[in-house]
Design a protein around this motif. Sequence first.
Motif, PDB file in Angstrom:
ATOM      1  N   VAL A 111       0.893  -1.121  -0.011  1.00 39.27           N
ATOM      2  CA  VAL A 111      -0.164   0.126  -0.220  1.00 39.27           C
ATOM      3  C   VAL A 111       1.033   1.262   0.084  1.00 39.27           C
ATOM      4  O   VAL A 111       1.729   1.440   0.879  1.00 39.27           O
ATOM      5  CB  VAL A 111      -1.097  -0.067   1.294  1.00 39.27           C
ATOM      6  CG1 VAL A 111      -1.900   1.150   1.153  1.00 39.27           C
ATOM      7  CG2 VAL A 111      -1.816  -1.254   1.142  1.00 39.27           C
ATOM      8  N   SER A 112       0.943   1.999  -1.273  1.00 43.18           N
ATOM      9  CA  SER A 112       1.570   3.247  -1.294  1.00 43.18           C
ATOM     10  C   SER A 112       0.332   4.361  -0.624  1.00 43.18           C
ATOM     11  O   SER A 112      -0.596   4.353  -0.843  1.00 43.18           O
ATOM     12  CB  SER A 112       2.102   3.599  -2.669  1.00 43.18           C
ATOM     13  OG  SER A 112       1.046   3.697  -3.319  1.00 43.18           O
ATOM     14  N   VAL A 113       1.126   5.085   0.335  1.00 44.36           N
ATOM     15  CA  VAL A 113       0.344   6.444   0.854  1.00 44.36           C
ATOM     16  C   VAL A 113       1.039   7.571   0.672  1.00 44.36           C
ATOM     17  O   VAL A 113       2.287   7.735   0.864  1.00 44.36           O
ATOM     18  CB  VAL A 113       0.088   6.183   2.315  1.00 44.36           C
ATOM     19  CG1 VAL A 113      -1.071   7.021   2.734  1.00 44.36           C
ATOM     20  CG2 VAL A 113      -0.292   4.653   2.321  1.00 44.36           C
ATOM     21  N   GLY A 114       0.228   8.692   0.613  1.00 41.22           N
ATOM     22  CA  GLY A 114       0.686  10.139   0.582  1.00 41.22           C
ATOM     23  C   GLY A 114      -0.181  11.109  -0.031  1.00 41.22           C
ATOM     24  O   GLY A 114      -1.261  10.536   0.052  1.00 41.22           O
ATOM     25  N   TYR A 115       0.341  12.302  -0.076  1.00 44.14           N
ATOM     26  CA  TYR A 115      -0.684  13.434  -0.622  1.00 44.14           C
ATOM     27  C   TYR A 115      -0.744  13.229  -2.333  1.00 44.14           C
ATOM     28  O   TYR A 115       0.360  13.029  -2.726  1.00 44.14           O
ATOM     29  CB  TYR A 115      -0.253  14.657  -0.326  1.00 44.14           C
ATOM     30  CG  TYR A 115      -0.606  14.865   1.310  1.00 44.14           C
ATOM     31  CD1 TYR A 115      -1.804  15.193   1.667  1.00 44.14           C
ATOM     32  CD2 TYR A 115       0.455  14.562   2.201  1.00 44.14           C
ATOM     33  CE1 TYR A 115      -2.143  15.472   3.044  1.00 44.14           C
ATOM     34  CE2 TYR A 115       0.055  14.711   3.658  1.00 44.14           C
ATOM     35  CZ  TYR A 115      -1.042  15.163   4.143  1.00 44.14           C
ATOM     36  OH  TYR A 115      -1.552  15.259   5.194  1.00 44.14           O
ATOM     37  N   ALA A 116      -1.837  13.416  -2.895  1.00 43.68           N
ATOM     38  CA  ALA A 116      -1.803  13.283  -4.378  1.00 43.68           C
ATOM     39  C   ALA A 116      -0.806  14.003  -4.880  1.00 43.68           C
ATOM     40  O   ALA A 116      -0.784  15.148  -4.668  1.00 43.68           O
ATOM     41  CB  ALA A 116      -3.232  12.893  -4.881  1.00 43.68           C
ATOM     42  N   GLY A 117      -0.423  13.676  -6.111  1.00 41.98           N
ATOM     43  CA  GLY A 117       0.411  14.468  -6.819  1.00 41.98           C
ATOM     44  C   GLY A 117      -0.392  14.971  -8.009  1.00 41.98           C
ATOM     45  O   GLY A 117      -1.439  14.823  -8.116  1.00 41.98           O
ATOM     46  N   THR A 118       0.413  15.659  -8.841  1.00 40.39           N
ATOM     47  CA  THR A 118      -0.239  16.411 -10.299  1.00 40.39           C
ATOM     48  C   THR A 118      -0.201  15.459 -11.383  1.00 40.39           C
ATOM     49  O   THR A 118      -0.881  15.927 -12.241  1.00 40.39           O
ATOM     50  CB  THR A 118       0.244  17.802 -10.373  1.00 40.39           C
ATOM     51  OG1 THR A 118       1.622  17.504 -10.510  1.00 40.39           O
ATOM     52  CG2 THR A 118       0.090  18.708  -9.047  1.00 40.39           C
ATOM     53  N   GLU A 119       0.319  14.339 -11.346  1.00 40.59           N
ATOM     54  CA  GLU A 119       0.575  13.684 -12.553  1.00 40.59           C
ATOM     55  C   GLU A 119       0.029  12.169 -12.442  1.00 40.59           C
ATOM     56  O   GLU A 119       0.206  11.469 -13.300  1.00 40.59           O
ATOM     57  CB  GLU A 119       2.156  13.541 -12.901  1.00 40.59           C
ATOM     58  CG  GLU A 119       2.703  14.767 -13.121  1.00 40.59           C
ATOM     59  CD  GLU A 119       4.119  14.710 -13.443  1.00 40.59           C
ATOM     60  OE1 GLU A 119       4.295  13.630 -13.977  1.00 40.59           O
ATOM     61  OE2 GLU A 119       4.803  15.673 -12.941  1.00 40.59           O
ATOM     62  N   ASP A 120      -1.170  12.199 -11.589  1.00 39.23           N
ATOM     63  CA  ASP A 120      -1.773  10.951 -11.315  1.00 39.23           C
ATOM     64  C   ASP A 120      -2.455  10.560 -12.797  1.00 39.23           C
ATOM     65  O   ASP A 120      -3.138  11.144 -13.545  1.00 39.23           O
ATOM     66  CB  ASP A 120      -2.998  10.894 -10.382  1.00 39.23           C
ATOM     67  CG  ASP A 120      -3.467   9.395  -9.885  1.00 39.23           C
ATOM     68  OD1 ASP A 120      -2.646   8.520 -10.170  1.00 39.23           O
ATOM     69  OD2 ASP A 120      -4.614   9.400  -9.767  1.00 39.23           O
ATOM     70  N   LYS A 121      -2.198   9.236 -13.045  1.00 41.10           N
ATOM     71  CA  LYS A 121      -2.882   8.666 -14.390  1.00 41.10           C
ATOM     72  C   LYS A 121      -3.817   7.483 -14.023  1.00 41.10           C
ATOM     73  O   LYS A 121      -3.241   6.594 -13.798  1.00 41.10           O
ATOM     74  CB  LYS A 121      -1.646   7.975 -15.363  1.00 41.10           C
ATOM     75  CG  LYS A 121      -1.028   9.336 -15.861  1.00 41.10           C
ATOM     76  CD  LYS A 121      -0.264   9.026 -16.980  1.00 41.10           C
ATOM     77  CE  LYS A 121       0.845  10.014 -17.554  1.00 41.10           C
ATOM     78  NZ  LYS A 121       0.345  11.290 -17.522  1.00 41.10           N
ATOM     79  N   ARG A 122      -5.160   7.770 -14.289  1.00 42.13           N
ATOM     80  CA  ARG A 122      -6.216   6.634 -13.830  1.00 42.13           C
ATOM     81  C   ARG A 122      -5.817   5.382 -14.742  1.00 42.13           C
ATOM     82  O   ARG A 122      -5.512   5.548 -15.970  1.00 42.13           O
ATOM     83  CB  ARG A 122      -7.570   7.140 -14.326  1.00 42.13           C
ATOM     84  CG  ARG A 122      -7.719   8.449 -13.174  1.00 42.13           C
ATOM     85  CD  ARG A 122      -7.812   8.299 -11.667  1.00 42.13           C
ATOM     86  NE  ARG A 122      -8.906   7.439 -11.121  1.00 42.13           N
ATOM     87  CZ  ARG A 122      -9.957   7.710 -10.819  1.00 42.13           C
ATOM     88  NH1 ARG A 122     -10.182   8.964 -10.773  1.00 42.13           N
ATOM     89  NH2 ARG A 122     -10.974   6.835 -10.329  1.00 42.13           N
ATOM     90  N   SER A 123      -6.348   4.395 -14.229  1.00 46.56           N
ATOM     91  CA  SER A 123      -5.982   3.030 -15.103  1.00 46.56           C
ATOM     92  C   SER A 123      -6.953   3.096 -16.239  1.00 46.56           C
ATOM     93  O   SER A 123      -8.138   3.431 -16.312  1.00 46.56           O
ATOM     94  CB  SER A 123      -6.452   1.809 -14.118  1.00 46.56           C
ATOM     95  OG  SER A 123      -6.564   0.750 -14.932  1.00 46.56           O
TER      96      SER A 123
END
Length: 199
Positions: free
Chosen positions: A168-180
Amino acid sequence: MEFADVVRRRHMVRDYDPDRPVPAEVRERLLEHAIRAPSAGFSQGWAFLVLETPEERDRFWAATTGAGAPDGWLTRMRRAPLLVVPLSHKAAYLDRYAEPDKGWTDRDESRWPVPYWDVDTGMASLLMLLTAVDEGLAACFFGIPPERVPAFREAFGVPEAYRPIGCVSVGYAGTEDKRSPSLRRGRRGTADVVHRGRW
Protein backbone atom coordinates in the motif's frame (compact mmCIF):
# COMPACT_ATOMS: atom_id res chain seq x y z
CA MET A 1 -16.14 12.74 5.94
CA GLU A 2 -19.30 10.64 5.70
CA PHE A 3 -18.59 6.94 5.23
CA ALA A 4 -20.51 6.83 1.93
CA ASP A 5 -18.27 9.64 0.64
CA VAL A 6 -15.14 7.76 1.72
CA VAL A 7 -16.28 4.68 -0.23
CA ARG A 8 -17.20 6.72 -3.32
CA ARG A 9 -13.93 8.67 -3.31
CA ARG A 10 -11.69 5.65 -2.83
CA HIS A 11 -9.63 4.97 -5.93
CA MET A 12 -6.08 3.91 -6.64
CA VAL A 13 -3.79 6.94 -6.91
CA ARG A 14 -0.49 6.48 -8.71
CA ASP A 15 1.31 9.78 -8.12
CA TYR A 16 2.33 11.51 -4.90
CA ASP A 17 3.73 14.81 -3.71
CA PRO A 18 7.27 13.83 -2.65
CA ASP A 19 7.63 16.92 -0.47
CA ARG A 20 4.69 16.15 1.86
CA PRO A 21 5.33 13.27 4.26
CA VAL A 22 2.47 11.43 5.91
CA PRO A 23 2.07 12.84 9.43
CA ALA A 24 3.08 10.34 12.12
CA GLU A 25 -0.35 10.41 13.78
CA VAL A 26 -2.03 9.62 10.46
CA ARG A 27 0.40 6.78 9.79
CA GLU A 28 -0.47 5.31 13.19
CA ARG A 29 -4.21 5.65 12.49
CA LEU A 30 -3.77 3.72 9.25
CA LEU A 31 -2.15 0.88 11.18
CA GLU A 32 -4.59 1.02 14.10
CA HIS A 33 -7.51 0.77 11.68
CA ALA A 34 -5.83 -2.09 9.79
CA ILE A 35 -5.77 -4.28 12.88
CA ARG A 36 -9.51 -3.74 13.33
CA ALA A 37 -10.12 -5.95 10.29
CA PRO A 38 -11.99 -9.21 10.87
CA SER A 39 -9.98 -12.42 11.08
CA ALA A 40 -11.11 -16.03 11.23
CA GLY A 41 -10.99 -17.29 14.81
CA PHE A 42 -9.54 -13.91 15.75
CA SER A 43 -6.28 -15.38 14.49
CA GLN A 44 -4.98 -11.95 13.45
CA GLY A 45 -2.44 -13.61 11.20
CA TRP A 46 -0.99 -10.50 9.69
CA ALA A 47 2.01 -8.22 9.97
CA PHE A 48 2.78 -4.85 8.42
CA LEU A 49 6.20 -3.70 7.24
CA VAL A 50 6.32 0.12 7.36
CA LEU A 51 8.83 1.84 5.07
CA GLU A 52 9.23 5.59 5.44
CA THR A 53 12.81 6.69 5.08
CA PRO A 54 14.22 7.34 1.60
CA GLU A 55 16.71 4.49 2.15
CA GLU A 56 13.94 2.02 3.11
CA ARG A 57 11.78 2.97 0.16
CA ASP A 58 14.72 2.85 -2.28
CA ARG A 59 15.57 -0.63 -0.98
CA PHE A 60 11.96 -1.73 -1.54
CA TRP A 61 11.88 -0.48 -5.11
CA ALA A 62 15.31 -1.94 -5.87
CA ALA A 63 14.21 -5.35 -4.56
CA THR A 64 10.80 -5.43 -6.24
CA THR A 65 11.48 -3.92 -9.67
CA GLY A 66 13.78 -4.79 -12.52
CA ALA A 67 16.92 -3.06 -13.67
CA GLY A 68 16.87 -0.23 -16.14
CA ALA A 69 15.24 3.16 -16.30
CA PRO A 70 11.88 3.34 -14.51
CA ASP A 71 8.77 3.81 -16.63
CA GLY A 72 6.20 6.53 -15.93
CA TRP A 73 4.22 4.36 -13.49
CA LEU A 74 7.26 3.53 -11.40
CA THR A 75 8.57 7.09 -11.51
CA ARG A 76 5.28 8.38 -10.05
CA MET A 77 4.86 5.56 -7.53
CA ARG A 78 8.38 6.03 -6.17
CA ARG A 79 7.31 9.47 -4.97
CA ALA A 80 5.07 7.95 -2.26
CA PRO A 81 6.49 8.92 1.14
CA LEU A 82 4.99 5.88 2.89
CA LEU A 83 4.87 2.23 1.88
CA VAL A 84 3.15 -0.41 3.99
CA VAL A 85 3.60 -4.05 3.04
CA PRO A 86 0.83 -6.24 4.50
CA LEU A 87 1.99 -9.80 5.12
CA SER A 88 -0.18 -12.83 5.82
CA HIS A 89 0.82 -15.55 8.29
CA LYS A 90 -0.81 -18.87 7.44
CA ALA A 91 0.63 -20.69 10.45
CA ALA A 92 -1.27 -18.39 12.83
CA TYR A 93 -4.54 -19.70 11.36
CA LEU A 94 -3.53 -23.35 11.26
CA ASP A 95 -2.33 -23.12 14.88
CA ARG A 96 -5.44 -21.27 16.05
CA TYR A 97 -7.84 -23.79 14.54
CA ALA A 98 -5.92 -26.67 16.15
CA GLU A 99 -6.74 -25.20 19.58
CA PRO A 100 -9.37 -27.01 21.72
CA ASP A 101 -12.18 -24.44 21.31
CA LYS A 102 -12.12 -24.86 17.51
CA GLY A 103 -12.51 -28.63 17.57
CA TRP A 104 -9.81 -29.54 15.05
CA THR A 105 -6.93 -31.61 16.33
CA ASP A 106 -4.57 -31.01 13.43
CA ARG A 107 -3.30 -28.23 11.22
CA ASP A 108 -4.65 -29.67 7.97
CA GLU A 109 -4.71 -26.89 5.39
CA SER A 110 -7.27 -28.75 3.26
CA ARG A 111 -9.98 -27.79 5.79
CA TRP A 112 -9.82 -24.21 4.52
CA PRO A 113 -12.05 -23.51 1.49
CA VAL A 114 -10.04 -20.35 0.71
CA PRO A 115 -6.80 -18.96 2.22
CA TYR A 116 -8.36 -16.81 4.95
CA TRP A 117 -4.92 -15.62 6.02
CA ASP A 118 -4.70 -13.77 2.69
CA VAL A 119 -8.37 -12.72 2.71
CA ASP A 120 -8.13 -11.20 6.18
CA THR A 121 -4.88 -9.41 5.39
CA GLY A 122 -6.56 -8.03 2.27
CA MET A 123 -9.41 -6.69 4.42
CA ALA A 124 -6.84 -5.02 6.68
CA SER A 125 -5.33 -3.43 3.56
CA LEU A 126 -8.72 -2.10 2.49
CA LEU A 127 -9.17 -0.46 5.89
CA MET A 128 -5.87 1.35 5.31
CA LEU A 129 -7.06 2.51 1.88
CA LEU A 130 -10.34 3.81 3.32
CA THR A 131 -8.56 5.50 6.23
CA ALA A 132 -6.23 7.27 3.78
CA VAL A 133 -9.25 8.74 1.96
CA ASP A 134 -10.84 9.80 5.24
CA GLU A 135 -7.59 11.57 6.17
CA GLY A 136 -7.41 13.43 2.84
CA LEU A 137 -4.59 11.26 1.53
CA ALA A 138 -4.12 9.21 -1.61
CA ALA A 139 -3.25 5.51 -1.66
CA CYS A 140 -2.80 2.56 -3.98
CA PHE A 141 -2.69 -1.20 -3.44
CA PHE A 142 -0.38 -2.97 -5.88
CA GLY A 143 1.27 -6.34 -6.14
CA ILE A 144 4.83 -7.48 -5.71
CA PRO A 145 5.86 -9.66 -8.69
CA PRO A 146 6.24 -13.27 -7.49
CA GLU A 147 9.73 -13.56 -8.92
CA ARG A 148 10.80 -10.52 -6.83
CA VAL A 149 9.49 -11.84 -3.48
CA PRO A 150 12.76 -13.62 -2.57
CA ALA A 151 14.70 -10.38 -3.12
CA PHE A 152 12.12 -8.49 -1.06
CA ARG A 153 12.45 -11.02 1.79
CA GLU A 154 16.22 -10.77 1.74
CA ALA A 155 16.22 -6.96 1.63
CA PHE A 156 14.07 -6.70 4.76
CA GLY A 157 14.71 -9.94 6.63
CA VAL A 158 11.12 -11.13 6.22
CA PRO A 159 10.67 -14.70 7.52
CA GLU A 160 9.42 -17.37 5.11
CA ALA A 161 6.30 -17.84 7.26
CA TYR A 162 5.05 -14.39 6.21
CA ARG A 163 3.82 -13.77 2.66
CA PRO A 164 3.56 -10.25 1.21
CA ILE A 165 0.11 -9.95 -0.34
CA GLY A 166 1.01 -6.63 -1.97
CA CYS A 167 1.96 -3.12 -0.94
CA VAL A 168 0.00 0.00 0.00
CA SER A 169 1.54 3.29 -1.09
CA VAL A 170 0.30 6.35 0.81
CA GLY A 171 0.84 10.08 0.52
CA TYR A 172 -0.68 13.32 -0.67
CA ALA A 173 -1.78 13.11 -4.29
CA GLY A 174 0.60 14.46 -6.89
CA THR A 175 -0.38 16.37 -9.99
CA GLU A 176 0.48 13.68 -12.55
CA ASP A 177 -1.82 10.83 -11.49
CA LYS A 178 -2.89 8.66 -14.41
CA ARG A 179 -6.09 6.69 -13.91
CA SER A 180 -6.09 3.08 -15.03
CA PRO A 181 -7.24 2.58 -18.64
CA SER A 182 -9.20 -0.40 -17.31
CA LEU A 183 -11.73 2.05 -15.87
CA ARG A 184 -13.05 2.53 -19.40
CA ARG A 185 -14.74 -0.83 -18.97
CA GLY A 186 -17.17 0.85 -16.57
CA ARG A 187 -18.28 -0.27 -13.15
CA ARG A 188 -20.66 -3.20 -13.14
CA GLY A 189 -23.91 -2.35 -11.39
CA THR A 190 -25.62 -4.36 -8.70
CA ALA A 191 -28.09 -5.70 -11.28
CA ASP A 192 -25.12 -7.35 -13.03
CA VAL A 193 -23.57 -9.03 -10.00
CA VAL A 194 -26.27 -9.56 -7.35
CA HIS A 195 -28.36 -12.74 -7.39
CA ARG A 196 -31.29 -12.71 -4.98
CA GLY A 197 -32.63 -15.95 -3.65
CA ARG A 198 -30.84 -18.09 -6.25
CA TRP A 199 -28.54 -17.69 -9.23
